[in-house]
Design an enzyme around this catalytic site. Structure first.
Site, mmCIF file in Angstrom:
data_model
loop_
_atom_site.group_PDB
_atom_site.id
_atom_site.type_symbol
_atom_site.label_atom_id
_atom_site.label_comp_id
_atom_site.label_asym_id
_atom_site.label_seq_id
_atom_site.Cartn_x
_atom_site.Cartn_y
_atom_site.Cartn_z
ATOM 1 N N LYS A 173 3.392 55.158 6.126
ATOM 2 C CA LYS A 173 4.107 55.533 7.356
ATOM 3 C C LYS A 173 5.223 54.505 7.581
ATOM 4 O O LYS A 173 4.981 53.371 7.978
ATOM 5 C CB LYS A 173 3.163 55.518 8.560
ATOM 6 C CG LYS A 173 3.852 55.893 9.858
ATOM 7 C CD LYS A 173 3.473 54.911 10.953
ATOM 8 C CE LYS A 173 4.262 55.057 12.216
ATOM 9 N NZ LYS A 173 5.704 54.802 12.109
ATOM 10 N N GLY A 226 4.714 44.162 11.312
ATOM 11 C CA GLY A 226 5.301 44.583 12.581
ATOM 12 C C GLY A 226 4.997 43.569 13.659
ATOM 13 O O GLY A 226 4.812 42.389 13.367
ATOM 14 N N VAL A 230 0.915 45.095 18.220
ATOM 15 C CA VAL A 230 0.383 46.227 17.450
ATOM 16 C C VAL A 230 -0.581 45.709 16.376
ATOM 17 O O VAL A 230 -1.655 46.290 16.152
ATOM 18 C CB VAL A 230 1.531 47.053 16.821
ATOM 19 C CG1 VAL A 230 0.975 48.153 15.925
ATOM 20 C CG2 VAL A 230 2.417 47.650 17.903
ATOM 21 N N GLY A 231 -0.233 44.603 15.763
ATOM 22 C CA GLY A 231 -1.098 44.016 14.726
ATOM 23 C C GLY A 231 -2.489 43.718 15.264
ATOM 24 O O GLY A 231 -3.495 44.035 14.617
ATOM 25 N N GLU A 248 1.175 41.244 8.707
ATOM 26 C CA GLU A 248 2.286 40.293 8.755
ATOM 27 C C GLU A 248 3.014 40.536 10.060
ATOM 28 O O GLU A 248 3.495 41.649 10.300
ATOM 29 C CB GLU A 248 3.246 40.512 7.566
ATOM 30 C CG GLU A 248 2.691 40.032 6.248
ATOM 31 C CD GLU A 248 2.406 38.535 6.229
ATOM 32 O OE1 GLU A 248 2.988 37.789 7.050
ATOM 33 O OE2 GLU A 248 1.592 38.118 5.401
ATOM 34 N N CYS A 282 11.468 38.295 10.325
ATOM 35 C CA CYS A 282 10.368 37.493 10.869
ATOM 36 C C CYS A 282 10.463 36.059 10.352
ATOM 37 O O CYS A 282 9.839 35.161 10.889
ATOM 38 C CB CYS A 282 9.027 38.125 10.524
ATOM 39 S SG CYS A 282 8.804 38.381 8.781
ATOM 40 N N GLN A 329 16.093 47.268 20.943
ATOM 41 C CA GLN A 329 16.141 45.893 20.418
ATOM 42 C C GLN A 329 17.305 45.129 21.038
ATOM 43 O O GLN A 329 17.169 43.955 21.399
ATOM 44 C CB GLN A 329 16.243 45.914 18.890
ATOM 45 C CG GLN A 329 16.149 44.546 18.245
ATOM 46 C CD GLN A 329 14.834 43.841 18.541
ATOM 47 O OE1 GLN A 329 13.766 44.405 18.361
ATOM 48 N NE2 GLN A 329 14.904 42.598 19.007
ATOM 49 N N GLU A 381 9.060 35.466 20.197
ATOM 50 C CA GLU A 381 9.993 35.948 19.179
ATOM 51 C C GLU A 381 11.020 36.893 19.815
ATOM 52 O O GLU A 381 10.649 37.863 20.471
ATOM 53 C CB GLU A 381 9.233 36.692 18.083
ATOM 54 C CG GLU A 381 10.136 37.122 16.951
ATOM 55 C CD GLU A 381 9.371 37.752 15.797
ATOM 56 O OE1 GLU A 381 8.583 38.664 16.042
ATOM 57 O OE2 GLU A 381 9.591 37.315 14.650
HETATM 58 C C1 UN1 Z 1 12.715 37.346 3.779
HETATM 59 O O1 UN1 Z 1 13.052 36.550 4.664
HETATM 60 O O2 UN1 Z 1 13.217 37.296 2.641
HETATM 61 O O3 UN1 Z 1 9.685 41.307 8.363
HETATM 62 C C2 UN1 Z 1 11.692 38.373 3.970
HETATM 63 C C3 UN1 Z 1 10.183 40.299 7.855
HETATM 64 C C4 UN1 Z 1 9.449 39.674 6.708
HETATM 65 C C5 UN1 Z 1 10.245 39.651 5.468
HETATM 66 C C6 UN1 Z 1 11.181 38.519 5.368
HETATM 67 N N1 UN1 Z 1 8.204 40.365 6.491
HETATM 68 O O4 UN1 Z 1 11.223 39.847 8.259
#
Ligand code: UN1
Length: 479
Positions: A173, A226, A230-231, A248, A282, A329, A381
């Site tokens: 998804k 995400g 939600v995680g 993640e 992230c 956003q 964040e």
């Molecule tokens: C990166 O910085 O190369 O959602 C990857 C994100 C991370 C991936 C970053 N899972 O931004």
């Protein structure tokens, strides 16, 4: 003419119960296409198709799997320009960044194609005479994969490729905001020789499709990237139903700049990882922690460097930073600018919406100084082009502040001192540590993940991906 894109279920392209328009955030008049929305019934059908394909795929030949993944990787690499352009068009990163991400996705498939040929286990003598013990890896079964909007092809690639390589079936998804790259990937996979039902694509909302996947008993494991909120809900549901889970989530990544840093390197890597990809990573550096001796020079040079950044249409040559990906956003980013101001942060540059020739979600990158570690701008964040500077006395204070966060994904230090670089690598409470390199922008063949509120469950990527996508079997034989 607007083209409709359907869900892939059990090897069939299936119309959705409704369609949503995929709109270009650089130009809201540009509609990329319409994408099917699955209902709960279709989600269940996709999971049932994956279950039906599961036992044959689990014991399929490793050469078959390797060839299919290699073919997928090659096609992505050959079509990098086209896929990178689609990515930039639907997500808003620049075309160069989009092409770079497509290349990363292609390379990930080729890496896991080769991993198919390394399904080695162990043979261990038993403590009981005459018996041997074998330790082997088997697939987990049917994996639900839920991906975010900020890496529309790389994140689906780095979850789907290992899932398939290790013999699992997949229900993917993608984020509702960016179905285009995921659909293109699904179309490539559908021609790769992988049997019907092994890979399924169901597009739509988190509430219907996401929940439908997470709560279905036919799903054995969930891999999610995400938000933390939600995680945490997914982790709870997986715990209740005893499913394997890999999450993640966010980051509030610190970038330390010490007095002895090379100023040019420090400025460049801070600007790159705070603002490029519109700060929507992230792994972005959102807290710049700067020691006193270099502070004034660093702030002046960073503001000067930021004045050269071109915010523009993602597909226009010369654009450094594309638009924010969506209205919601953008609202969140602007709201955090207000929060930082009201907390006493001093806005040095940027932080406002920018009007350009096309109607898009453009925003000037924002730099705040005079912030403290207790402020919300340094704890939550933002996920946009907003960075805040914290001034510190020395390395020890910088390290303490770098670690003073509920997150722990990536952390950087700019220094020419081996002593401080080595100490930081050991004492940073982050999953990934960078010395004189941006916190964002990682290799595709080594483990990726964080600590504390950033990640949960086994690492992604590289050979470490095996831990999540397989389960261990210990077999005893008395010949
Ligand atoms: C990166 O910085 O190369 O959602 C990857 C994100 C991370 C991936 C970053 N899972 O931004």
């Amino acid at each position: 003419m607007i083209i409709r894109h359907d869900n892939l279920i059990g090897g069939q392209w299936r119309p959705g119960f409704s369609y949503t328009a995929n709109v270009n955030p650089s130009d809201l008049n540009d509609v990329i296409g319409e994408y099917a929305q699955a209902d709960t019934g279709q989600v269940h059908e996709a999971i049932e198709a994956a279950q039906a394909a599961s036992s044959a795929w689990a014991i399929s030949g490793i050469q078959v799997r390797a060839d299919a993944l290699d073919k997928i990787g090659n096609e992505i690499l050959v079509r990098r320009e086209e896929l990178g352009t689609l990515l930039a068009r639907e997500e808003g990163k620049t075309k160069a960044e989009g092409i770079g991400e497509a290349v990363r996705a292609g390379n990930i498939f080729k890496f896991f194609a080769a991993e198919c040929l390394r399904m080695n286990g162990e043979t261990i003598p038993s403590v009981r005479p005459g018996i041997t013990v074998e330790v082997t890896r088997e697939p987990v079964g049917v994996v639900g994969i839920i991906t975010p909007w900020n890496f529309p092809i790389a994140i689906p690639a780095w979850k789907v490729a290992p899932a398939l390589a290790y013999g699992n079936c997949v229900v993917l998804k993608p984020a509702e905001l960016v179905p285009g790259c995921a659909w293109a990937l699904a179309e490539i996979i559908s021609r790769s020789g992988i049997p019907a039902g092994v890979f399924n694509l169901v597009m739509g909302s988190g509430r219907i499709v996401g929940d439908g996947i997470v709560n279905h008993p036919g799903i054995n494991a969930i891999s999610f990237t995400g938000s933390q909120g939600v995680g945490a809900q997914i982790a709870l549901s997986c715990a209740n139903n005893l499913k394997k889970v890999q999450l993640e989530m966010g980051g509030k990544n610190p970038q330390i700049i010490l007095d002895d840093a090379d100023l040019n390197i420090a400025v460049e890597l801070s600007v790159q990882s705070a603002f490029y990809s519109t700060g929507q990573r992230c792994t972005a550096s959102s807290r710049l922690i700067v020691t006193e001796g270099i502070y004034q020079r660093f702030i002046e040079a960073t503001i000067a460097r930021m004045s050269k950044i071109t915010v523009g249409h993602a597909l226009t040559a010369g654009t450094d930073i594309g638009p924010v990906s969506s209205k919601s956003q953008l609202d969140q980013d602007l709201n955090y600018v207000d929060i930082a101001k009201s907390e006493g942060g001093r806005l040095q540059t940027g932080g406002e919406r920018v009007k350009l020739a096309t109607d898009g979600f453009y925003m000037a990158p924002a730099l705040f100084t005079d912030t403290t570690t207790a402020m919300r701008i340094n704890r939550e964040e933002v996920f946009g082009p907003v960075a805040s500077v914290i001034r510190v006395k020395d390395y020890e204070e910088a390290l303490a502040i770098a670690n003073d966060t509920p997150f722990g994904l990536s952390a950087g230090i700019a220094t020419t001192s081996l002593k401080y670089a080595s100490h930081f690598k050991r004492h940073s409470q982050a999953g990934m540590v960078m010395v004189n390199l941006p916190t964002a922008g990682v290799d595709y063949h080594v483990p990726f993940g964080g600590r504390k509120g950033s990640s949960y469950g086994p690492r992604e990527q590289g050979t470490y991906a095996r831990e999540f996508f397989t389960t261990v079997k210990t077999a005893y034989t008395l010949p």
